[in-house]
Design a protein around this motif. Structure first.
Motif, PDB file in Angstrom:
ATOM      1  N   HIS A 228      -9.244  -0.834   5.034  1.00 33.24           N
ATOM      2  CA  HIS A 228      -8.634   0.439   4.647  1.00 33.24           C
ATOM      3  C   HIS A 228      -8.208   1.234   5.889  1.00 33.24           C
ATOM      4  O   HIS A 228      -7.094   1.784   5.937  1.00 33.24           O
ATOM      5  N   ASP A 229      -9.096   1.281   6.876  1.00 36.41           N
ATOM      6  CA  ASP A 229      -8.784   2.057   8.108  1.00 36.41           C
ATOM      7  C   ASP A 229      -7.574   1.476   8.813  1.00 36.41           C
ATOM      8  O   ASP A 229      -6.773   2.235   9.400  1.00 36.41           O
ATOM      9  N   ASP A 230      -7.435   0.156   8.778  1.00 39.18           N
ATOM     10  CA  ASP A 230      -6.299  -0.488   9.424  1.00 39.18           C
ATOM     11  C   ASP A 230      -5.046  -0.498   8.551  1.00 39.18           C
ATOM     12  O   ASP A 230      -4.024  -1.062   8.929  1.00 39.18           O
ATOM     13  N   ARG A 231      -5.138   0.093   7.368  1.00 40.46           N
ATOM     14  CA  ARG A 231      -4.041   0.183   6.409  1.00 40.46           C
ATOM     15  C   ARG A 231      -3.520  -1.184   5.986  1.00 40.46           C
ATOM     16  O   ARG A 231      -2.324  -1.367   5.695  1.00 40.46           O
ATOM     17  N   VAL A 232      -4.442  -2.135   5.956  1.00 44.24           N
ATOM     18  CA  VAL A 232      -4.118  -3.476   5.448  1.00 44.24           C
ATOM     19  C   VAL A 232      -4.133  -3.461   3.921  1.00 44.24           C
ATOM     20  O   VAL A 232      -3.355  -4.145   3.267  1.00 44.24           O
ATOM     21  N   VAL A 233      -5.046  -2.646   3.365  1.00 45.94           N
ATOM     22  CA  VAL A 233      -5.148  -2.524   1.906  1.00 45.94           C
ATOM     23  C   VAL A 233      -5.039  -1.059   1.514  1.00 45.94           C
ATOM     24  O   VAL A 233      -5.135  -0.166   2.355  1.00 45.94           O
TER      25      VAL A 233
ATOM     26  N   PRO B  67       0.804  -1.225   0.000  1.00 50.44           N
ATOM     27  CA  PRO B  67       0.000   0.000   0.000  1.00 50.44           C
ATOM     28  C   PRO B  67       0.837   1.276   0.000  1.00 50.44           C
ATOM     29  O   PRO B  67       0.386   2.316  -0.486  1.00 50.44           O
ATOM     30  N   ASP B  68       2.066   1.215   0.512  1.00 50.11           N
ATOM     31  CA  ASP B  68       2.884   2.417   0.657  1.00 50.11           C
ATOM     32  C   ASP B  68       3.792   2.652  -0.550  1.00 50.11           C
ATOM     33  O   ASP B  68       5.016   2.726  -0.435  1.00 50.11           O
ATOM     34  N   GLY B  69       3.202   2.706  -1.728  1.00 54.21           N
ATOM     35  CA  GLY B  69       3.969   3.024  -2.924  1.00 54.21           C
ATOM     36  C   GLY B  69       3.961   1.970  -3.996  1.00 54.21           C
ATOM     37  O   GLY B  69       4.177   2.264  -5.163  1.00 54.21           O
ATOM     38  N   GLY B  70       3.749   0.712  -3.638  1.00 57.21           N
ATOM     39  CA  GLY B  70       3.661  -0.351  -4.626  1.00 57.21           C
ATOM     40  C   GLY B  70       4.988  -0.669  -5.290  1.00 57.21           C
ATOM     41  O   GLY B  70       6.069  -0.415  -4.747  1.00 57.21           O
ATOM     42  N   ASP B  71       4.903  -1.232  -6.471  1.00 54.19           N
ATOM     43  CA  ASP B  71       6.072  -1.593  -7.276  1.00 54.19           C
ATOM     44  C   ASP B  71       6.931  -0.346  -7.471  1.00 54.19           C
ATOM     45  O   ASP B  71       6.477   0.667  -8.010  1.00 54.19           O
ATOM     46  N   PHE B  72       8.208  -0.416  -7.048  1.00 53.12           N
ATOM     47  CA  PHE B  72       9.034   0.793  -7.115  1.00 53.12           C
ATOM     48  C   PHE B  72       9.315   1.238  -8.540  1.00 53.12           C
ATOM     49  O   PHE B  72       9.704   2.378  -8.778  1.00 53.12           O
TER      50      PHE B  72
ATOM     51  N   LEU C 282      -2.127   2.350  -8.750  1.00 56.01           N
ATOM     52  CA  LEU C 282      -1.861   1.616  -7.515  1.00 56.01           C
ATOM     53  C   LEU C 282      -3.157   1.393  -6.747  1.00 56.01           C
ATOM     54  O   LEU C 282      -3.870   2.333  -6.405  1.00 56.01           O
ATOM     55  N   GLY C 283      -3.493   0.113  -6.512  1.00 56.79           N
ATOM     56  CA  GLY C 283      -4.683  -0.230  -5.738  1.00 56.79           C
ATOM     57  C   GLY C 283      -5.991  -0.005  -6.448  1.00 56.79           C
ATOM     58  O   GLY C 283      -7.056  -0.082  -5.815  1.00 56.79           O
ATOM     59  N   GLU C 284      -5.956   0.214  -7.744  1.00 54.07           N
ATOM     60  CA  GLU C 284      -7.164   0.560  -8.488  1.00 54.07           C
ATOM     61  C   GLU C 284      -8.263  -0.487  -8.353  1.00 54.07           C
ATOM     62  O   GLU C 284      -9.448  -0.160  -8.348  1.00 54.07           O
ATOM     63  N   HIS C 285      -7.902  -1.744  -8.216  1.00 54.12           N
ATOM     64  CA  HIS C 285      -8.897  -2.818  -8.223  1.00 54.12           C
ATOM     65  C   HIS C 285      -9.101  -3.450  -6.849  1.00 54.12           C
ATOM     66  O   HIS C 285      -9.761  -4.482  -6.741  1.00 54.12           O
ATOM     67  N   THR C 286      -8.536  -2.837  -5.828  1.00 45.63           N
ATOM     68  CA  THR C 286      -8.566  -3.446  -4.499  1.00 45.63           C
ATOM     69  C   THR C 286      -9.981  -3.740  -4.033  1.00 45.63           C
ATOM     70  O   THR C 286     -10.307  -4.885  -3.659  1.00 45.63           O
ATOM     71  N   ASP C 287     -10.833  -2.745  -4.041  1.00 46.54           N
ATOM     72  CA  ASP C 287     -12.188  -2.939  -3.506  1.00 46.54           C
ATOM     73  C   ASP C 287     -12.968  -3.955  -4.327  1.00 46.54           C
ATOM     74  O   ASP C 287     -13.695  -4.799  -3.768  1.00 46.54           O
ATOM     75  N   ALA C 288     -12.840  -3.904  -5.644  1.00 51.71           N
ATOM     76  CA  ALA C 288     -13.567  -4.837  -6.493  1.00 51.71           C
ATOM     77  C   ALA C 288     -13.136  -6.274  -6.225  1.00 51.71           C
ATOM     78  O   ALA C 288     -13.971  -7.194  -6.172  1.00 51.71           O
ATOM     79  N   ILE C 289     -11.838  -6.490  -6.045  1.00 49.55           N
ATOM     80  CA  ILE C 289     -11.344  -7.846  -5.784  1.00 49.55           C
ATOM     81  C   ILE C 289     -11.813  -8.320  -4.415  1.00 49.55           C
ATOM     82  O   ILE C 289     -12.208  -9.489  -4.241  1.00 49.55           O
TER      83      ILE C 289
ATOM     84  N   ARG D 205       0.809  -3.736 -18.456  1.00 50.91           N
ATOM     85  CA  ARG D 205      -0.542  -3.645 -19.009  1.00 50.91           C
ATOM     86  C   ARG D 205      -1.280  -4.955 -18.747  1.00 50.91           C
ATOM     87  O   ARG D 205      -0.694  -5.975 -18.391  1.00 50.91           O
ATOM     88  N   ASN D 206      -2.583  -4.932 -18.944  1.00 51.82           N
ATOM     89  CA  ASN D 206      -3.420  -6.124 -18.785  1.00 51.82           C
ATOM     90  C   ASN D 206      -3.311  -6.735 -17.389  1.00 51.82           C
ATOM     91  O   ASN D 206      -3.290  -7.958 -17.223  1.00 51.82           O
ATOM     92  N   LYS D 207      -3.244  -5.865 -16.371  1.00 52.60           N
ATOM     93  CA  LYS D 207      -3.180  -6.347 -14.992  1.00 52.60           C
ATOM     94  C   LYS D 207      -4.144  -5.555 -14.121  1.00 52.60           C
ATOM     95  O   LYS D 207      -4.552  -4.445 -14.466  1.00 52.60           O
ATOM     96  N   GLU D 208      -4.482  -6.146 -12.987  1.00 55.88           N
ATOM     97  CA  GLU D 208      -5.245  -5.460 -11.943  1.00 55.88           C
ATOM     98  C   GLU D 208      -4.326  -5.261 -10.739  1.00 55.88           C
ATOM     99  O   GLU D 208      -3.491  -6.119 -10.447  1.00 55.88           O
ATOM    100  N   SER D 209      -4.488  -4.126 -10.051  1.00 57.08           N
ATOM    101  CA  SER D 209      -3.641  -3.831  -8.891  1.00 57.08           C
ATOM    102  C   SER D 209      -4.448  -3.938  -7.611  1.00 57.08           C
ATOM    103  O   SER D 209      -5.471  -3.261  -7.434  1.00 57.08           O
ATOM    104  N   LEU D 210      -3.978  -4.803  -6.709  1.00 60.74           N
ATOM    105  CA  LEU D 210      -4.552  -4.971  -5.378  1.00 60.74           C
ATOM    106  C   LEU D 210      -3.501  -4.564  -4.360  1.00 60.74           C
ATOM    107  O   LEU D 210      -2.424  -5.152  -4.316  1.00 60.74           O
ATOM    108  N   THR D 211      -3.790  -3.538  -3.566  1.00 60.11           N
ATOM    109  CA  THR D 211      -2.852  -3.189  -2.499  1.00 60.11           C
ATOM    110  C   THR D 211      -3.139  -4.045  -1.277  1.00 60.11           C
ATOM    111  O   THR D 211      -4.298  -4.276  -0.912  1.00 60.11           O
ATOM    112  N   LEU D 212      -2.064  -4.531  -0.644  1.00 65.92           N
ATOM    113  CA  LEU D 212      -2.226  -5.470   0.462  1.00 65.92           C
ATOM    114  C   LEU D 212      -0.957  -5.508   1.302  1.00 65.92           C
ATOM    115  O   LEU D 212       0.147  -5.604   0.751  1.00 65.92           O
ATOM    116  N   ASP D 213      -1.114  -5.431   2.600  1.00 67.24           N
ATOM    117  CA  ASP D 213       0.006  -5.615   3.520  1.00 67.24           C
ATOM    118  C   ASP D 213       0.078  -7.085   3.880  1.00 67.24           C
ATOM    119  O   ASP D 213      -0.657  -7.565   4.747  1.00 67.24           O
ATOM    120  N   ALA D 214       0.958  -7.821   3.205  1.00 72.70           N
ATOM    121  CA  ALA D 214       1.038  -9.272   3.411  1.00 72.70           C
ATOM    122  C   ALA D 214       1.644  -9.637   4.750  1.00 72.70           C
ATOM    123  O   ALA D 214       1.613 -10.810   5.143  1.00 72.70           O
TER     124      ALA D 214
END
Length: 393
Positions: free
Chosen positions: A388-393, A39-44, A366-373, A64-73
């Motif tokens: 989102h509030d817990d900054r997990v995504v 979530p803090d910047g994604g792919d550098f 960055l994170g464009e598809h998080t909620d949909a996924i 291209r042709n990808k979806e972005s999911l932000t996630l704190d693994a």
């Protein structure tokens, strides 16, 4: 037609070039690719530059042709979401730093135990099991370790090729290995773990010089545009100051060159030039003969004469000329897709004429598809807000 990988789900945890290049090709063939980013910047690579109409050029090319999911693994809730996603996936590709995957429970053995049909592709700099397996690796470092910079330049003055050769090599082997593993799974029903080493990939591509050295000889690494084992094979300056490349690959072509271009039929059977090994031994004389002929002609005329004689030839183009190359333009080899800062154009891939069309899917924000996924995984709005509030995504 839909792409041949339509219906397959690929999950990636990737950055820079090697793994993104592998998964982009899977996406270009129709697979759904979900790119899991911090979530803090994604792919550098997103932030290397803004040269592709406001988007990083490397990132635009490889994502291209990808979806972005932000996630704190590293967070328990993040690992749970990732586990739910991997349970649905056909393949998981990553190029995490050494040791990161086992710490997150994302090493191949752990994942395969939980998901027996999953194909896991781990791309690293050096592979596992050797003294370098815990080292970070970027393209520059592997080009240095793998000797490529010294055969492009020399040991005293190494020169890195202008593209990310080690990254691209690893990405290509990652891509082809995942395809092979999926094909095997179709027969056995079982997934597997694939390990791709950037150093191994580059060593394979080093081919000729490594094979020569492995068998006890020191390869003659000709400089510039020449070839250590073929002659004539170089760039020659035409009368208009442009460079024309010429490649004579066999003795039949040499006869054509001698008779139709050099206008020296007496040289066709001359023992100094009749075989490729002889021509290599007399490279300097040949270069002088051919250089003199091309030097009297304009570059376009030289290419026309060589082509008419059945000799392989080409102009040395700058990047602007390649962008507008008549062959690329006439065959429509550019693909324009949406991107966060505006449309971007990249070379069309795969570079294969096929029955299916490469999808023009966007380069994701960055994170464009998080909620949909998350909704697709069964999370309601309240749960998504909490993540989102817990900054997990």
């Amino acid at each position: 037609m839909t792409g041949p990988l339509d219906g397959l789900l690929v999950v990636s945890m990737e950055q820079a070039v090697s793994a993104p290049y592998a998964t982009r090709q899977l996406g270009d063939l129709g697979a759904r690719v979900i790119k899991v980013e911090r979530p803090d910047g994604g792919d550098f690579a997103r932030h290397f530059d803004t040269h592709a109409n406001g988007t990083g050029a490397h990132f635009a090319w490889a994502n291209r042709n990808k979806e972005s999911l932000t996630l704190d693994a590293k967070a328990p809730d993040g690992r749970r979401v990732l586990g739910e996603l991997l349970a649905r996936a056909d393949a998981f590709v990553h190029n995490l730093a050494p040791g990161a995957a086992p710490r997150l429970g994302l090493d191949g053995a752990t994942l395969l135990a939980a998901h027996p049909r999953l194909v896991v592709c781990e791309i690293s700099g050096y592979g596992t099991g050797g003294p370098y397996d815990d080292r970070k690796a970027y393209d520059l470092l592997i080009q240095a370790e793998g000797g490529l910079a010294t055969i492009t330049g020399s040991l005293e003055d190494p020169i890195k090729p202008g593209i990310s050769v080690a990254d691209i090599a690893a990405g290509m082997f990652g891509f082809s290995s995942v395809l092979s593993a999926l094909l095997g799974r179709g027969r056995t029903g079982e997934g597997c773990v694939l390990e791709v080493s950037m150093l191994d990939a580059l060593a394979d591509w080093m081919g000729y010089p490594l094979v020569v050295r492995r068998h006890g000889s020191v390869p003659d690494l000709a400089s510039g545009m020449s070839h250590p084992a073929i002659a004539p094979y170089d760039a020659y300056r035409a009368a208009d100051d442009r460079l024309v490349t010429v490649s004579v690959q066999n003795d039949r072509e040499w006869v054509k060159l001698a008779r139709s271009v050099l206008d020296r039929p007496d040289l066709a059977d001359d023992p100094r030039y009749a075989t490729n090994q002889a021509r290599v031994a007399h490279r300097a004389d040949l270069d002088e003969l051919l250089g003199a002929v091309i030097g009297r002609l304009g570059s376009a005329e030289a290419v026309a004469v060589l082509h008419a004689a059945g000799i392989g030839c080409a102009l040395v183009n700058d990047l602007a000329e390649v962008v507008d190359h008549p062959q690329l333009v006439s065959r429509d080899r550019w693909l324009t897709v949406p991107a966060p800062a505006g449309p971007v154009a990249t070379p069309l891939s795969p570079p294969v004429s096929s029955a299916w069309q490469t999808p023009a899917g966007a380069v994701p924000a960055l994170g464009e598809h998080t909620d949909a996924i998350l909704r697709e995984l069964g999370y309601d709005d309240a749960s998504i807000h909490r993540l989102h509030d817990d900054r997990v995504v």
